[in-house]
Design an enzyme around this catalytic site. Structure first.
Site, short mmCIF file in Angstrom:
data_model
loop_
_atom_site.label_atom_id
_atom_site.label_comp_id
_atom_site.label_asym_id
_atom_site.label_seq_id
_atom_site.Cartn_x
_atom_site.Cartn_y
_atom_site.Cartn_z
CB THR A 1 62.67 20.16 -66.10
OG1 THR A 1 63.81 20.01 -65.26
CG2 THR A 1 62.52 21.64 -66.47
CG HIS B 1 65.32 8.28 -65.69
ND1 HIS B 1 66.27 7.37 -65.26
CD2 HIS B 1 65.73 9.48 -65.21
CE1 HIS B 1 67.18 8.00 -64.54
NE2 HIS B 1 66.87 9.28 -64.49
CD GLU C 1 67.77 12.54 -65.85
OE1 GLU C 1 66.59 12.41 -65.45
OE2 GLU C 1 68.75 12.13 -65.22
N GLY D 1 63.38 12.14 -61.89
CA GLY D 1 62.61 11.21 -62.70
C GLY D 1 61.91 11.87 -63.87
ZN LIG Z 1 67.96 10.64 -63.44
#
Ligand SMILES: [Zn+2]
Length: 297
Positions: free
Chosen positions: A48, A98, A79, A32
């Site tokens: 991250t 996300h 991401e 996420g």
């Molecule tokens: Zn993901």
């Protein structure tokens, strides 16, 4: 409209929302990511390699709109590219969330979009939740897949991956993630019990009207036609709703515009009926939590 939040408050907000994503099981391990615009050319985002349930404000990363780090000791997620695509295509989007909520992701894995006309508040707020094509996470394919739908939608499923929401602020984007997972949960239960009964096309058009009445901002109007199959971005929020004989499901008593009595049963099989009061209550609830923009109803 609330006064803009300081960078320090935004760092706290991201910590809080990471905790909620983790507590609700929307993310596992270090999954996420969350981001927010700090100003015209800077993004504040999650690091991250860290559980989003246990972040501290100092862990956040500041990047420019190309994703180059300009502040913070840690690195942003690969991401983040997907978030940057959203900020590029949606000047109105201030925050992106996300995650991999299990029920919504299950629909994304099964290839089933959350686009049936079943919940009035979802139609009014998110319209529909399409599935962006599968793309390898952290590659440039993923922003491209998101770009196809994000101009017209505030919430997407990502095929075989998870979900993405955008909002007018961090909480607005987060609440949309909750709405998607809740909608997926309800849809799964309905499917287990024999399938969703869907609202008619007339009802969907009526909900579109309520959107403007309640000042709900949306990136595109709701539509009930089949999606364009040709390439390019979607231009409306396609909701699957059956055509009916045109009569209202429930006469709008007291509003002076009731159509001739409900003598004929609408032809669409499995429609559900909402009274005006039920509908208004649903919409008011939805506006309180998800309604974005400057209007509070
Ligand atoms: Zn993901």
């Amino acid at each position: 409209m609330a006064s803009p939040r300081s960078e320090s408050q935004l760092r706290d907000d991201i910590v809080e929302l990471g905790r909620r994503l983790w507590a609700r099981g929307f993310v596992a391990s270090n999954d996420g990511n969350i981001s927010v615009r700090l100003d015209g050319d800077r993004i504040l985002t999650t690091p991250t390699g860290v559980s989003k349930g246990f972040m501290t404000p100092d862990m956040m990363v500041v990047t420019d709109l190309a994703g180059r780090k300009i502040g913070g000791e840690r690195n942003a997620s690969s991401e983040l590219k997907m978030h940057l695509a959203v900020y590029e295509l949606r000047p109105d989007a201030k925050a992106v969330v996300h995650s991999h909520p299990p029920l919504a992701t299950g629909f994304a894995v099964a290839g089933i979009a959350l686009d049936k006309a079943v919940l009035a508040e979802v139609i009014c707020t998110l319209g529909s939740i399409p599935i962006a094509d599968y793309a390898t996470p952290s590659t440039a394919e993923l922003p491209a897949a998101v770009a196809k739908y994000i101009r017209a939608h505030d919430g997407l499923l990502l095929a075989n991956h998870g979900a993405l929401t955008v909002g007018s602020d961090l909480f607005n984007a987060y609440y949309k993630m909750e709405t998607i997972e809740h909608f997926a949960q309800i849809s799964l239960v309905a499917r287990t019990l024999g399938g969703e009964r869907v609202l008619s096309r007339d009802e969907v058009h009526r909900l579109q009207g309520l959107r403007s009445m309640y000042g709900i901002t949306a990136p595109a109007p709701i539509c009930t036609d089949a999606p364009a199959t040709a390439g390019g971005g979607e231009t409306c929020q396609v909701v699957q709703a059956p055509v009916t004989d045109g009569s209202r499901l429930v006469p709008d008593t007291g509003r002076g515009e009731a159509r001739p009595g409900p003598g004929t049963r609408p032809t669409g099989e499995g429609e559900i009926r909402l009274t005006y009061r039920e509908l208004a209550a649903l919409i008011e609830d939805a506006v309180r939590t998800v309604g974005s923009g400057g209007t509070n109803g």
